[in-house]
Design an enzyme around this catalytic site. Structure first.
Site, short mmCIF file in Angstrom:
data_model
loop_
_atom_site.label_atom_id
_atom_site.label_comp_id
_atom_site.label_asym_id
_atom_site.label_seq_id
_atom_site.Cartn_x
_atom_site.Cartn_y
_atom_site.Cartn_z
N GLU A 93 50.18 90.63 -80.17
CA GLU A 93 49.52 89.65 -79.29
C GLU A 93 50.49 88.55 -78.86
O GLU A 93 50.59 88.25 -77.67
CB GLU A 93 48.31 89.03 -80.00
N ASP A 113 47.47 92.19 -84.24
CA ASP A 113 46.90 90.87 -83.97
C ASP A 113 47.08 90.06 -85.25
O ASP A 113 46.41 90.30 -86.26
CB ASP A 113 45.40 90.98 -83.62
N ILE A 115 46.41 86.99 -86.08
CA ILE A 115 45.17 86.29 -86.47
C ILE A 115 44.11 86.66 -85.44
O ILE A 115 44.15 86.18 -84.30
CB ILE A 115 45.34 84.75 -86.50
N ASP A 116 43.20 87.52 -85.80
CA ASP A 116 42.08 87.80 -84.90
C ASP A 116 40.97 86.84 -85.30
O ASP A 116 40.48 86.88 -86.43
CB ASP A 116 41.61 89.26 -85.00
N THR A 118 41.45 83.39 -83.82
CA THR A 118 42.27 82.17 -83.85
C THR A 118 41.40 80.92 -83.70
O THR A 118 41.64 79.91 -84.37
CB THR A 118 43.34 82.23 -82.73
N ASP A 243 43.07 93.43 -80.43
CA ASP A 243 41.83 93.01 -81.11
C ASP A 243 41.08 94.23 -81.67
O ASP A 243 40.34 94.10 -82.65
CB ASP A 243 40.87 92.30 -80.13
C1 IPD Z 1 39.70 87.02 -79.87
C2 IPD Z 1 38.58 87.34 -80.83
C3 IPD Z 1 37.25 87.00 -80.19
C4 IPD Z 1 37.04 87.74 -78.89
C5 IPD Z 1 38.19 87.51 -77.95
C6 IPD Z 1 39.50 87.86 -78.63
P1 IPD Z 1 42.08 86.25 -80.88
O1 IPD Z 1 40.95 87.36 -80.44
O2 IPD Z 1 38.61 88.68 -81.22
O3 IPD Z 1 36.21 87.38 -81.04
O4 IPD Z 1 35.88 87.26 -78.27
O5 IPD Z 1 37.97 88.35 -76.82
O6 IPD Z 1 40.57 87.65 -77.73
O7 IPD Z 1 42.49 85.56 -79.62
O8 IPD Z 1 41.42 85.33 -81.83
O9 IPD Z 1 43.15 87.10 -81.44
#
Ligand code: IPD
Length: 304
Positions: A93, A113, A115-116, A118, A243
């Site tokens: 990412e 990813d 930190i999924d 963030t 993700d």
């Molecule tokens: C996000 C999370 C979130 C989702 C977003 C993602 P990130 O990832 O998974 O739940 O709604 O579409 O981008 O940015 O925290 O790695």
């Protein structure tokens, strides 16, 4: 009441002998073991960082957040993988945000990813995951999702089932949408047209009516919840390949299905996904989704 859809029980100890008869397959098991160790180490970094002030930066919009911890964890994972598997490719990412390409080729590719969730991390909302998927010939070979504040390690190896902390996972066998919990997210786009469609889908699904709509704030953990059987489905438009790569295998190996939001096969680069316990529930959700197509993850960058 729902019960769990039966899947073939698999013992994590058996993964090597059941699927890794060739030298190549053994290598993927090595890679998976390394991914689990790295996800655990990354989780420690995330937990420690939660004790400190978190410096927040933004990416595509004022609500698309990133921190130094996201970048540090991604570097930690990529450096370690490069040392151990120097020929492998990466989609990360934060590397993509820094201008690296986002191309899924046939090469062994780590899809990371760091930190999924963030936004959850920034606010100390307690669902944060490290997500590591691994694909070869564009097929997911393993997925590791570490929900680091709950200390839950979700793992899936193609053909060998999905596990949480070593315990086999099974999707729910509930096929009545009216008896179901559905998860989704609002994402980080505030484009009025997209927001309108997100709410239109949400309204239709809520008013089927379903038992409830939830969202953990991380796509990866939402998918692991489908795999665990505590919710029937997760859908979202706007997510990225990092993700959902690992979580998609956790869902399918737990007996679930993946679908595009308009039906048909899911395309991990399309930024659209429905992950459900069954084809019946997935297709029912598809009927209610007001779909749209954000720019693909592998779209060529606009000319300078
Ligand atoms: C996000 C999370 C979130 C989702 C977003 C993602 P990130 O990832 O998974 O739940 O709604 O579409 O981008 O940015 O925290 O790695």
């Amino acid at each position: 009441m729902r019960s769990r859809r039966p899947v073939e029980a698999a013992n994590p100890q058996q993964t090597v002998s059941r699927s890794c008869s060739s030298k190549m397959a053994d290598l993927w098991q090595n890679a998976m073991d390394h991914a689990v160790a790295l996800a655990r180490r990354a989780g420690e970094v995330v937990r420690e960082a939660l004790q400190d002030d978190r410096k927040v930066m933004t990416k595509s919009s004022s609500v698309d957040l990133v921190t130094q911890t996201d970048q540090k964890v991604e570097q930690l994972i990529i450096q370690s993988v490069k040392e151990k598997f120097p020929t492998h490719s990466f989609i990360g990412e934060e590397s993509v945000a820094a201008g690296e390409p986002c191309d899924l080729t046939n090469a062994p590719t780590w899809i990371i990813d760091p930190i999924d969730g963030t936004t959850n991390f920034v606010h100390a909302f307690p669902f944060v995951a490290v997500s590591i998927g691994f694909s070869v010939n564009k097929q997911m070979e393993f997925g590791v999702v570490y929900s680091c504040l709950e200390d839950k390690m979700y793992t899936a190896r193609r053909g060998n089932g999905a596990f949480c902390n070593g315990v086999p996972l099974q999707v729910s066998d509930q096929e009545d949408i009216k008896q179901s919990i559905i998860t989704t997210e609002f994402g980080s786009s505030r484009d009025p047209e997209a927001v309108e469609k997100i709410f239109s889908s949400l309204r239709s699904i809520l008013c089927i009516p379903v038992h409830g709509v939830r969202g953990a704030g991380t796509a990866a953990i939402n998918m692991c919840h489908v795999a665990s059987g505590c919710v029937e489905a997760y859908y979202e438009i706007g997510i990225h390949v990092w993700d959902i790569a690992a979580g998609s295998l956790v869902v399918s190996e737990a007996g679930g299905v993946l679908m595009d939001v308009e039906g048909g096969a899911v395309d991990l680069m399309s930024r659209r996904v429905v992950a459900a316990n069954s084809k019946t529930i997935a297709e029912r959700i598809v009927k209610e989704i007001d779909s749209f197509s954000p720019p693909r993850d592998d779209a060529a960058p606009p000319p300078v």
